[in-house]
Design an enzyme around this catalytic site. Structure first.
Site, PDB file in Angstrom:
ATOM      1  N   ALA A  32      -7.151  -2.248   2.160  1.00 39.05           N
ATOM      2  CA  ALA A  32      -6.497  -2.064   0.846  1.00 39.05           C
ATOM      3  C   ALA A  32      -5.002  -2.340   1.021  1.00 39.05           C
ATOM      4  O   ALA A  32      -4.146  -1.513   0.699  1.00 39.05           O
ATOM      5  CB  ALA A  32      -6.751  -0.671   0.280  1.00 39.05           C
ATOM      6  N   HIS A  37       1.996  -2.610   4.436  1.00 34.90           N
ATOM      7  CA  HIS A  37       1.230  -3.088   5.594  1.00 34.90           C
ATOM      8  C   HIS A  37       1.752  -4.456   6.040  1.00 34.90           C
ATOM      9  O   HIS A  37       1.888  -4.733   7.221  1.00 34.90           O
ATOM     10  CB  HIS A  37      -0.250  -3.260   5.237  1.00 34.90           C
ATOM     11  N   GLY A 149       3.877   2.648  10.451  1.00 33.67           N
ATOM     12  CA  GLY A 149       4.877   2.904   9.415  1.00 33.67           C
ATOM     13  C   GLY A 149       5.449   4.310   9.511  1.00 33.67           C
ATOM     14  O   GLY A 149       4.740   5.264   9.841  1.00 33.67           O
ATOM     15  N   ARG A 189      -3.358   4.445  -1.757  1.00 29.86           N
ATOM     16  CA  ARG A 189      -3.828   5.433  -2.735  1.00 29.86           C
ATOM     17  C   ARG A 189      -3.180   5.234  -4.111  1.00 29.86           C
ATOM     18  O   ARG A 189      -3.696   5.741  -5.102  1.00 29.86           O
ATOM     19  CB  ARG A 189      -3.530   6.848  -2.241  1.00 29.86           C
TER      20      ARG A 189
HETATM   21  P1  AMP Z   1      -3.150   2.913   6.472  1.00 30.98           P
HETATM   22  O1  AMP Z   1      -3.925   1.701   6.114  1.00 30.98           O
HETATM   23  O2  AMP Z   1      -2.778   3.780   5.301  1.00 30.98           O
HETATM   24  O3  AMP Z   1      -3.776   3.680   7.615  1.00 30.98           O
HETATM   25  O4  AMP Z   1      -1.763   2.393   7.019  1.00 30.98           O
HETATM   26  C1  AMP Z   1      -1.704   1.495   8.110  1.00 30.98           C
HETATM   27  C2  AMP Z   1      -0.294   1.449   8.608  1.00 30.98           C
HETATM   28  O5  AMP Z   1       0.568   0.987   7.573  1.00 30.98           O
HETATM   29  C3  AMP Z   1       0.235   2.831   9.044  1.00 30.98           C
HETATM   30  O6  AMP Z   1       0.988   2.692  10.226  1.00 30.98           O
HETATM   31  C4  AMP Z   1       1.087   3.229   7.874  1.00 30.98           C
HETATM   32  O7  AMP Z   1       2.132   4.137   8.233  1.00 30.98           O
HETATM   33  C5  AMP Z   1       1.660   1.886   7.456  1.00 30.98           C
HETATM   34  N1  AMP Z   1       2.125   1.950   6.072  1.00 30.98           N
HETATM   35  C6  AMP Z   1       1.425   2.373   4.991  1.00 30.98           C
HETATM   36  N2  AMP Z   1       2.202   2.355   3.900  1.00 30.98           N
HETATM   37  C7  AMP Z   1       3.419   1.905   4.288  1.00 30.98           C
HETATM   38  C8  AMP Z   1       4.656   1.683   3.620  1.00 30.98           C
HETATM   39  N3  AMP Z   1       4.805   1.907   2.319  1.00 30.98           N
HETATM   40  N4  AMP Z   1       5.702   1.224   4.348  1.00 30.98           N
HETATM   41  C9  AMP Z   1       5.577   0.994   5.672  1.00 30.98           C
HETATM   42  N5  AMP Z   1       4.436   1.198   6.373  1.00 30.98           N
HETATM   43  C10 AMP Z   1       3.372   1.648   5.690  1.00 30.98           C
END
Ligand code: AMP
Length: 288
Positions: A32, A37, A149, A189
């Site tokens: 997503a 990302h 992130g 989300r």
């Molecule tokens: P997730 O798919 O939510 O597990 O996120 C994957 C990676 O993307 C994680 O390291 C998150 O911290 C990073 N991430 C998600 N949202 C953001 C954002 N708005 N800015 C920077 N990194 C992000």
């Protein structure tokens, strides 16, 4: 761009890249994908010869079944976004590839208390699940650098700790939070927010910015961290749809809550807030 689903084939391909002398950058995600990302992919691309993105919704770190079921899955769009960003390989395994039913015991990670405050209070077991999957993914990809992130600030601190204590060779790179124009931290989300919920969501970051300004110009020593937390919580919950789950002011390294400002320079405010049914997290560094 190559897509793999099987561990063995992924390892073989990456072994080949290493033999060719290529450095490997790795971005673990749950798909997503959004520009947050993609900023990680972009950074990985600029610092490595070959970039791997994993897409895996890790069932063992969701302690809320509803959240797991409702987690958005948008592989076709993700593919296009990663391709346009120049990603080299997507590793998108099925759940039983990562967790085969072979009775293998699930390891326990000593996180030195980093998993206790904040998310740890409301999502018991979450960070153990994160460590299990990230450690497995590191063993498969064996990257030179892995990108996380700062939006998930506690997660980043925990991954750094796990990497250091297990003496893994990967370099952990923290990346700044990417926000929408109105300040809302980008998150997979966010697409679950209704129009009205989306409209009020920027209040969260606006309040954090105001809190930072409030404290940086502070002359009133009686305005303790406790009072600042209360102020943030009251501001956010003055909108009936926003319900803070926690507001914490913690040391950026130990993640332990602070009770006074004396000797505290590396502090961060972290919040989790329900906007309707959707749980959003955000943070801001104080005194930077
Ligand atoms: P997730 O798919 O939510 O597990 O996120 C994957 C990676 O993307 C994680 O390291 C998150 O911290 C990073 N991430 C998600 N949202 C953001 C954002 N708005 N800015 C920077 N990194 C992000």
């Amino acid at each position: 761009m190559i897509v793999t689903k099987i561990i063995g084939a992924t390892k073989d391909l990456l072994d080949q890249k290493r033999k060719e002398g290529k450095s490997i950058g790795f971005v673990p995600t749950m798909g997503a994908l959004h520009p947050g990302h993609l900023s990680l992919i972009h950074r990985a691309k600029s610092e490595n010869d070959f970039v791997v993105c994993s897409i895996f919704v890790n069932p063992i770190h969701f302690n809320n079944k509803e959240d797991l079921l409702k987690y958005p899955r948008t592989f076709d769009v993700d593919f296009k976004l990663l391709e346009s960003e120049g990603c080299d390989l997507i590793f998108a395994p099925e759940v039983d590839e990562i967790y085969p039913e072979n009775g293998e015991p699930v390891p326990f990670y000593d996180l030195n208390g980093l998993d206790k405050p904040m998310e740890g209070v409301f999502r018991p077991g979450h960070f153990q699940g994160v460590c299990v999957v990230v450690h497995k993914l590191f063993n498969i990809v064996n990257p030179d650098r892995a990108y996380f992130g700062e939006k998930d600030f506690q997660q980043l601190a925990i991954i750094r700790h796990m990497t250091e204590t297990l003496k893994l060779k990967v370099n952990i790179v923290g990346c700044t939070i990417v926000r929408d124009e109105d300040g809302l931290a980008m998150s997979s989300r966010n697409m679950r927010l209704s129009k009205e919920e989306r409209e009020i969501a920027p209040i969260i970051y606006k309040t954090l910015q105001q809190a930072k300004h409030k404290i940086e110009g502070l002359t009133e020593i009686n305005f303790t961290p406790q009072l600042l937390k209360q102020w943030i919580s009251d501001e956010i919950s003055s909108h009936p749809k926003l319900k803070p789950e926690y507001v914490e002011i913690v040391d950026r390294i130990t993640l332990q809550p602070v009770n006074d400002w004396i000797g505290s320079k590396d502090l961060i405010v972290c919040v989790a807030v329900y906007d309707g049914e959707v749980r959003l997290i955000d943070n801001i560094v104080l005194f930077s």
